[in-house]
Design a protein around this motif. Structure first.
Motif, PDB file in Angstrom:
ATOM      1  N   ALA A 109      45.688  38.657  39.628  1.00  0.00           N
ATOM      2  CA  ALA A 109      44.486  39.460  39.376  1.00  0.00           C
ATOM      3  C   ALA A 109      43.533  38.836  38.358  1.00  0.00           C
ATOM      4  O   ALA A 109      42.393  39.283  38.232  1.00  0.00           O
ATOM      5  N   ARG A 110      43.968  37.810  37.629  1.00  0.00           N
ATOM      6  CA  ARG A 110      43.147  37.255  36.553  1.00  0.00           C
ATOM      7  C   ARG A 110      41.807  36.729  37.062  1.00  0.00           C
ATOM      8  O   ARG A 110      40.759  36.927  36.450  1.00  0.00           O
ATOM      9  N   ALA A 111      41.833  36.027  38.193  1.00  0.00           N
ATOM     10  CA  ALA A 111      40.637  35.315  38.649  1.00  0.00           C
ATOM     11  C   ALA A 111      39.472  36.248  38.935  1.00  0.00           C
ATOM     12  O   ALA A 111      38.327  35.958  38.564  1.00  0.00           O
ATOM     13  N   SER A 112      39.728  37.375  39.601  1.00  0.00           N
ATOM     14  CA  SER A 112      38.618  38.249  40.000  1.00  0.00           C
ATOM     15  C   SER A 112      37.937  38.877  38.789  1.00  0.00           C
ATOM     16  O   SER A 112      36.713  39.033  38.768  1.00  0.00           O
ATOM     17  N   VAL A 113      38.724  39.230  37.766  1.00  0.00           N
ATOM     18  CA  VAL A 113      38.132  39.811  36.554  1.00  0.00           C
ATOM     19  C   VAL A 113      37.336  38.749  35.802  1.00  0.00           C
ATOM     20  O   VAL A 113      36.231  39.006  35.311  1.00  0.00           O
ATOM     21  N   LEU A 114      37.876  37.543  35.717  1.00  0.00           N
ATOM     22  CA  LEU A 114      37.171  36.438  35.066  1.00  0.00           C
ATOM     23  C   LEU A 114      35.840  36.167  35.752  1.00  0.00           C
ATOM     24  O   LEU A 114      34.799  36.014  35.095  1.00  0.00           O
ATOM     25  N   ASP A 115      35.859  36.127  37.067  1.00  0.00           N
ATOM     26  CA  ASP A 115      34.642  35.861  37.838  1.00  0.00           C
ATOM     27  C   ASP A 115      33.592  36.941  37.585  1.00  0.00           C
ATOM     28  O   ASP A 115      32.416  36.648  37.337  1.00  0.00           O
ATOM     29  N   LEU A 116      34.010  38.202  37.639  1.00  0.00           N
ATOM     30  CA  LEU A 116      33.066  39.305  37.480  1.00  0.00           C
ATOM     31  C   LEU A 116      32.417  39.307  36.101  1.00  0.00           C
ATOM     32  O   LEU A 116      31.195  39.406  35.976  1.00  0.00           O
ATOM     33  N   VAL A 117      33.215  39.162  35.058  1.00  0.00           N
ATOM     34  CA  VAL A 117      32.683  39.281  33.706  1.00  0.00           C
ATOM     35  C   VAL A 117      31.892  38.034  33.307  1.00  0.00           C
ATOM     36  O   VAL A 117      30.818  38.136  32.693  1.00  0.00           O
ATOM     37  N   ALA A 118      32.390  36.852  33.674  1.00  0.00           N
ATOM     38  CA  ALA A 118      31.674  35.626  33.322  1.00  0.00           C
ATOM     39  C   ALA A 118      30.346  35.528  34.063  1.00  0.00           C
ATOM     40  O   ALA A 118      29.327  35.150  33.486  1.00  0.00           O
TER      41      ALA A 118
END
Length: 583
Positions: free
Chosen positions: A375-384
């Motif tokens: 799940a890390r990647a999708s949250v990183l993508d959204l916030v960055a």
């Protein structure tokens, strides 16, 4: 190659799951397809739907921690989105041409077929259904079979007619939607049911009324003390299910296992959402997706979905949280955030997920499980990206540069996001570095990552250079064509990609394998602009006939575009109002 080979230390969680899923699916064909072979192309579903249905059963035994039931709910929703087109095909579709064969390998055959099998498996009971499958295998081993043979075997073991209700899903396109209402009076407690075909905004209603589906329905009621499921085979336009007591709330699709949308009466939806915490992760996803479907049908406003997002974002289950990420990210990607509302939107993204993104970072934490890594990647993508977090953007850029020199510098779970975010805000020097590495990379997976990232550059000049690579002899066109589809992330890059495609269509097609161009109308459909539908249809009408499966893909792309455009027009003002209030 890309599904079975990965360098040591570079296997991401997603890679392992994809490999396991494909392996299980293909092994299932030893039974569904080899031991028993379909008699005609019409029953392709006996191969593909069954292998798709069998896959999660195997994976649940192999890796129970992967939360397969929740992923199955998300898969069924994808099938329903495709099945929401009025031009959708049936699971068992008569095959009369090569076009039909090409189009049969789609989400209807695979995911809708699998969801329908799972629904009827629950209705007759897993043990009974398994006996039916075994009987079918015994009776047709090393021979061919058709749909009636399988349905007859299950009916024989179940001691009741399974074939007739199953056929209503097998031979009819479309998704049933059940309008429900809880009624408590002197006659007792009951759930009223009314069924129809789901038709979204922007779709022309079917010219002929759909005969009622025969739907196995199980509704779970909570009266504040206990929960109980009441089931029926609902085959009329209207009907009802008796409830043991007058409930606090009712979930019309217990377990999320039914292949249908639900539309509870307003008071019942409010009550159900009040008991949201009592639902399983799969049920939360199904309920949220049904609310989203009601928005696309014009029965609810976009705020109904957005109001659920904070609850989803706080959920303990990573798949439920990821649904919140998809909803929030889809607002900007779908052009639903007006320029004036961008500051409020980015602030809302950070409010929802900023703390989680910073906590997660770009590297696995000590003691972290696979679900958290996934799940890390999708949250990183959204916030960055959409949350405008400049620190995370800078970190992605630094990591991307480090990865170009050392393939072990970035964890595989976040590598695609790191390369993409860096590109989205990157300069010409980074573009040149990506391109040089793509040209010399001998590893196919690395090369495809870099090519996709080249399509993620947003600065107009750099994006134009990336599109030009589709025609460059420096890259294999079968790989560089992905730049077109990587460009469909934002309305402005989508528009450039479509213009490039139309201006260079013949040159692009000449570099690709035969029939690859059948899917190109999807680039135009991604514009999500109803007013441009006729223009796109005019461009592709004759060209699509050059490719096997092309005409149907054009028709469905145009219908999807009109539905998207109609939803967008209705949702825009409601999204703006919501974002202003969420500041």
């Amino acid at each position: 190659q890309s599904l079975i080979l990965a360098k040591p230390g570079q296997e991401s969680t997603g890679f392992r799951r994809a490999f396991a899923s494909v392996k299980a699916h293909e092994l299932s064909h030893q039974w569904f397809g080899d031991l028993v072979t379909t008699e005609t192309w019409d029953d392709l579903w006996l191969n593909e739907a069954f292998a798709t249905w069998m896959t999660p059963k195997i994976i649940e035994k192999f890796r129970p921690e992967w939360d397969i039931p929740t992923q199955r709910a998300a898969s069924a929703n994808g099938a329903m989105r495709a099945d929401s087109l009025v031009t959708a095909r049936a699971i068992r579709q008569p095959i009369t041409s090569n076009d039909d064969i090409k189009n049969a390998f789609d989400g209807i055959t695979y995911q809708k077929g699998a969801a329908t099998i799972a629904m009827f498996e629950r209705w007759v009971g897993p043990d009974v259904f398994q006996r039916g499958v075994r009987r079918y295998m015994r009776e047709h081993a090393h021979r061919t079979a058709k749909a009636a043979d399988f349905l007859g075997a299950v009916s024989a073991e179940a001691g009741k007619d399974v074939a007739t209700p199953f056929q209503t899903f097998l031979t009819r396109p479309g998704v049933p939607v059940l309008a429900t209402e809880v009624r408590c009076d002197a006659k007792g407690a009951r759930l009223s049911l009314r069924q129809s075909r789901y038709v979204p905004l922007g779709a022309d209603a079917p010219k002929t009324a759909t005969d009622p589906w025969q739907i196995p329905v199980c509704a779970r009621a909570n009266d504040g003390k206990k929960e109980s499921a009441s089931c029926t085979l609902f085959g009329g336009r209207e009907g009802e299910i008796a409830l043991p007591t007058c409930p606090r709330w009712v979930l019309p699709n217990d377990g999320g296992s039914g292949y249908f949308r639900t539309a509870p009466a307003p008071k019942d939806l409010k009550a159900l959402l009040g008991g949201f915490s009592k639902l399983t992760p799969a049920e939360k996803i199904v309920t949220t997706n049904d609310v989203g479907a009601a928005v696309r049908a014009g029965a609810l406003e976009m705020s109904a979905v957005l109001e659920l997002v904070p609850t989803l974002a706080r959920d303990e289950n990573v798949h439920v949280r990821d649904l919140a990420v998809q909803i929030v990210g889809g607002l900007r990607d779908g052009g639903l955030v007006a320029r004036a509302e961008l500051p409020a939107y980015t602030a809302w993204v950070r409010k929802l997920f900023g703390e989680l993104a910073k906590k997660n970072g770009t590297k696995a934490l000590a003691g972290e499980g696979e679900e958290a890594k996934w799940a890390r990647a999708s949250v990183l993508d959204l916030v960055a990206d959409q949350g405008g977090d400049t620190a995370l953007r800078a970190e992605c850029t630094n990591l991307a540069k480090a990865w170009l020199a050392d393939r072990g510098a970035v964890e595989p779970e976040v590598l695609g996001v790191v390369l993409g975010v860096a590109a989205a805000y990157g300069d010409a020097a980074l573009f040149d570095a990506y391109l040089a590495e793509a040209k010399r990379a001998s590893d196919r997976v690395d090369r495809e990552r870099l090519i996709w990232a080249l399509g993620s550059f947003r600065e107009p000049t750099l994006h134009a250079r990336a599109l030009g690579l589709v025609l460059s002899k420096d890259l294999d066109a079968r790989e560089s064509v992905r730049i077109l589809f990587a460009s469909l992330r934002l309305p402005e890059t989508t528009a450039r990609a479509y213009t490039f495609l139309t201006e260079s269509f013949d040159a692009i097609v000449a570099r690709l394998p035969r029939d690859y161009g059948a899917g190109f109308p999807q680039v135009g459909a991604a514009l999500c602009d109803t007013e441009k539908a006729n223009l796109i249809e005019g461009f592709f009408a004759e060209r699509s006939k050059r490719f096997v499966g092309g005409p149907r893909q054009l028709t469905q792309s145009l219908e999807g575009m009109r539905q998207c455009g109609a939803t967008k027009a209705r949702a825009l003002p409601h999204v703006a109002t919501f974002l202003r209030a969420a500041r």
